[in-house]
Write an enzyme that holds these catalytic residues in place. Structure first.
Site, PDB file in Angstrom:
ATOM      1  CE1 TYR A 167      -3.290   2.181   0.437  1.00 53.92           C
ATOM      2  CE2 TYR A 167      -2.790   3.220   2.263  1.00 53.92           C
ATOM      3  CZ  TYR A 167      -3.346   2.637   1.597  1.00 53.92           C
ATOM      4  OH  TYR A 167      -4.693   4.410   1.574  1.00 53.92           O
ATOM      5  CE  LYS A 171      -3.744   4.658  -1.934  1.00 50.98           C
ATOM      6  NZ  LYS A 171      -5.336   4.679  -2.910  1.00 50.98           N
TER       7      LYS A 171
END
Length: 247
Positions: A167, A171
């Site tokens: 994750y 991002k």
């Protein structure tokens, strides 16, 4: 079609922050397309917003499926003829732990496919419609974990999170992609920015060991704000409620 009417589409919007972004934009008078892949959840979400008297439409959209993305873009074109605001909110965490040295490569690839390549699929499919807008806006919903400044600052709580190759990496890549789209689209007057909603108490964060008090509506506020920028607003930036976020 009224000259002042504005149209927006929000991905991954059947619950949580995405749902609140739809609600926030609709309350500002935009006609908003709630895009999500789960039919039943999407229908329930739209019905709830209709009960509030908000102007919301819906379309099936799976950001990992090019055919689904193309079909959604065609539907928006046929229904509205253009798009003024795109909010790329759909995202997944991959679940579990993803230490770089022991990561499941298939899971990491899946996170990148949704959180980065999915944004490219949707943005590219809808760009012809955004170009027809007198003031196109693209908002990419990122995260504070995508800030290398936050993640390497011993004084910031995010630096104390366990290392992950999924994750946070996705991002950070989304932030870099945001800058590249902003560079390309600046001459067209399309403003492109990333936002960090902050840690919010939603289904997305329920399994994290964090005492979160911010609501999904709190997290949605910065995305709504950046979607409604004036023509002289910033582009190629990363923002939260307090202003620019460190890359």
């Amino acid at each position: 079609m009224a000259a002042h009417e504005r149209f927006a589409l929000v991905t991954g919007a059947n619950k949580g922050i995405g749902f609140e972004i739809v609600r926030g934009l609709a309350r500002e008078g935009l006609t908003v397309v709630l895009a999500a892949r789960d039919d039943s959840r999407r229908h329930r979400a739209v019905a709830a917003l209709h009960e509030e008297g908000l102007t919301v439409a819906e379309v099936a959209l799976d950001v990992t499926d090019q055919a689904s993305v193309d079909a959604a873009a065609s539907w928006v074109e046929g229904r509205f003829g253009r798009l003024d605001v795109l909010v790329n909110n759909a995202g997944i965490s991959g679940g579990g732990h993803h230490l770089p040295s022991a990561a499941d490569m298939a899971v990491v690839a899946g996170v990148l496919d949704t959180n980065v390549l999915g944004v490219m699929r949707v943005t590219n499919a809808l760009l012809p419609l955004l170009r027809r807008s007198p003031g196109g806006r693209i908002v990419n919903v990122s995260s504070g974990v995508g800030s290398m400044g936050h993640m390497t600052d011993p004084g910031h709580y995010l630096s104390r999170l366990e290392a992950s190759a999924a994750y946070p990496v996705s991002k950070a890549a989304l932030n870099a992609l945001t800058v590249q789209y902003a560079k390309e689209l600046r001459p067209l007057g399309i403003l492109v920015n990333a936002v960090a909603p902050g840690g919010c108490a939603t289904d997305f964060t329920k399994d994290l060991d964090l005492a979160l008090t911010r609501t999904a509506a709190d997290g949605a506020a910065i995305a709504v704000k950046m979607a409604l920028l004036n023509d002289d607003g910033p582009t190629g930036g990363f923002f939260d409620d307090d202003g620019p976020v460190r890359w």
